[in-house]
Design a protein around this motif. Sequence first.
Motif, PDB file in Angstrom:
ATOM      1  N   LEU A 115       0.823  -1.210   0.000  1.00  0.00           N
ATOM      2  CA  LEU A 115       0.000   0.000   0.000  1.00  0.00           C
ATOM      3  C   LEU A 115       0.860   1.264   0.000  1.00  0.00           C
ATOM      4  CD1 LEU A 115      -2.796  -1.132   2.469  1.00  0.00           C
ATOM      5  CD2 LEU A 115      -2.936  -0.935  -0.034  1.00  0.00           C
ATOM      6  N   VAL A 116       1.925   1.262   0.812  1.00  0.00           N
ATOM      7  CA  VAL A 116       2.825   2.422   0.838  1.00  0.00           C
ATOM      8  C   VAL A 116       3.515   2.568  -0.513  1.00  0.00           C
ATOM      9  CG1 VAL A 116       4.958   3.330   1.845  1.00  0.00           C
ATOM     10  CG2 VAL A 116       3.164   2.420   3.329  1.00  0.00           C
ATOM     11  N   GLY A 117       3.973   1.453  -1.076  1.00  0.00           N
ATOM     12  CA  GLY A 117       4.626   1.493  -2.383  1.00  0.00           C
ATOM     13  C   GLY A 117       3.709   2.018  -3.468  1.00  0.00           C
ATOM     14  N   ALA A 118       2.442   1.592  -3.455  1.00  0.00           N
ATOM     15  CA  ALA A 118       1.474   2.069  -4.445  1.00  0.00           C
ATOM     16  C   ALA A 118       1.235   3.570  -4.284  1.00  0.00           C
ATOM     17  CB  ALA A 118       0.162   1.302  -4.315  1.00  0.00           C
ATOM     18  N   ARG A 123       2.179   9.018  -6.344  1.00  0.00           N
ATOM     19  CA  ARG A 123       2.637  10.394  -6.111  1.00  0.00           C
ATOM     20  C   ARG A 123       3.804  10.758  -7.033  1.00  0.00           C
ATOM     21  NH1 ARG A 123       1.014  15.120  -4.653  1.00  0.00           N
ATOM     22  NH2 ARG A 123       2.262  16.173  -3.107  1.00  0.00           N
ATOM     23  N   ALA A 124       4.678   9.792  -7.309  1.00  0.00           N
ATOM     24  CA  ALA A 124       5.890  10.051  -8.092  1.00  0.00           C
ATOM     25  C   ALA A 124       5.702   9.824  -9.592  1.00  0.00           C
ATOM     26  CB  ALA A 124       7.021   9.151  -7.592  1.00  0.00           C
ATOM     27  N   LEU A 129       7.617   9.793 -15.462  1.00  0.00           N
ATOM     28  CA  LEU A 129       7.335   9.764 -16.896  1.00  0.00           C
ATOM     29  C   LEU A 129       8.441  10.429 -17.711  1.00  0.00           C
ATOM     30  CD1 LEU A 129       3.495  10.448 -17.125  1.00  0.00           C
ATOM     31  CD2 LEU A 129       4.727   8.346 -17.686  1.00  0.00           C
ATOM     32  N   GLY A 130       9.013  11.509 -17.200  1.00  0.00           N
ATOM     33  CA  GLY A 130      10.054  12.221 -17.933  1.00  0.00           C
ATOM     34  C   GLY A 130      11.453  11.690 -17.682  1.00  0.00           C
ATOM     35  N   THR A 131      11.576  10.751 -16.763  1.00  0.00           N
ATOM     36  CA  THR A 131      12.909  10.227 -16.439  1.00  0.00           C
ATOM     37  C   THR A 131      12.953   8.713 -16.620  1.00  0.00           C
ATOM     38  OG1 THR A 131      12.300  10.114 -14.087  1.00  0.00           O
ATOM     39  CG2 THR A 131      13.436  12.105 -14.823  1.00  0.00           C
ATOM     40  N   VAL A 132      12.626   7.987 -15.588  1.00  0.00           N
ATOM     41  CA  VAL A 132      12.757   6.527 -15.573  1.00  0.00           C
ATOM     42  C   VAL A 132      12.019   5.874 -16.742  1.00  0.00           C
ATOM     43  CG1 VAL A 132      12.268   4.450 -14.215  1.00  0.00           C
ATOM     44  CG2 VAL A 132      13.099   6.504 -13.079  1.00  0.00           C
TER      45      VAL A 132
END
Length: 174
Positions: A115-118, A123-124, A129-132
């Motif tokens: 849940l924390v990871g999701a 949020r990130a 989208l513009g990097t990884v």
Amino acid sequence: MELFFGLVTGVLFGFLLQRGQVLRYDKQLGALRLKDMTIVKFMLSHIMVAMVGLYLLNDLGLVKLSIKSTVLGANILGGLIFGLGWGLVGYCPGTSVGAVGEGRFDALWGIAGMLVGAAVFARAYDGLLGTVYTWGDYGKITLPSLLGISHWLVIVVLLAAFAGILRLLERKGL
């Protein structure tokens, strides 16, 4: 109807996880330490069935495959985070839910991590989208399209390879 089939397949998969004993912490730890290949054998078996089933259903026109872009940056980073969480908690997200269903409440840490990871990912996401998500983007490729051959030929070769791996693991007693 799709939600119903999703529920049925989810319950069936959970049942198989339990019957295959892959919800057990000792099996998880054994897999991480490369000493017990129960989980690897379970997943290879399921990949084999799903691979044949999905492509057969696709060829019959009953489903439409939705190929996602191959993005090395996202796959590598996601795999590292997933592996780190699995190593720290001893459960992956799916097995943690099943383990809680069996009464193993230490697996709640796995659910909390999921849940924390999701939430962190949501949020990130815009920043990713513009990097990884641009690092090593190869588009929507598959092995058959990359090799320019029939998907059934790739499936037969993979089935033979996976069956060989399963046989080797059984002979080694893993």
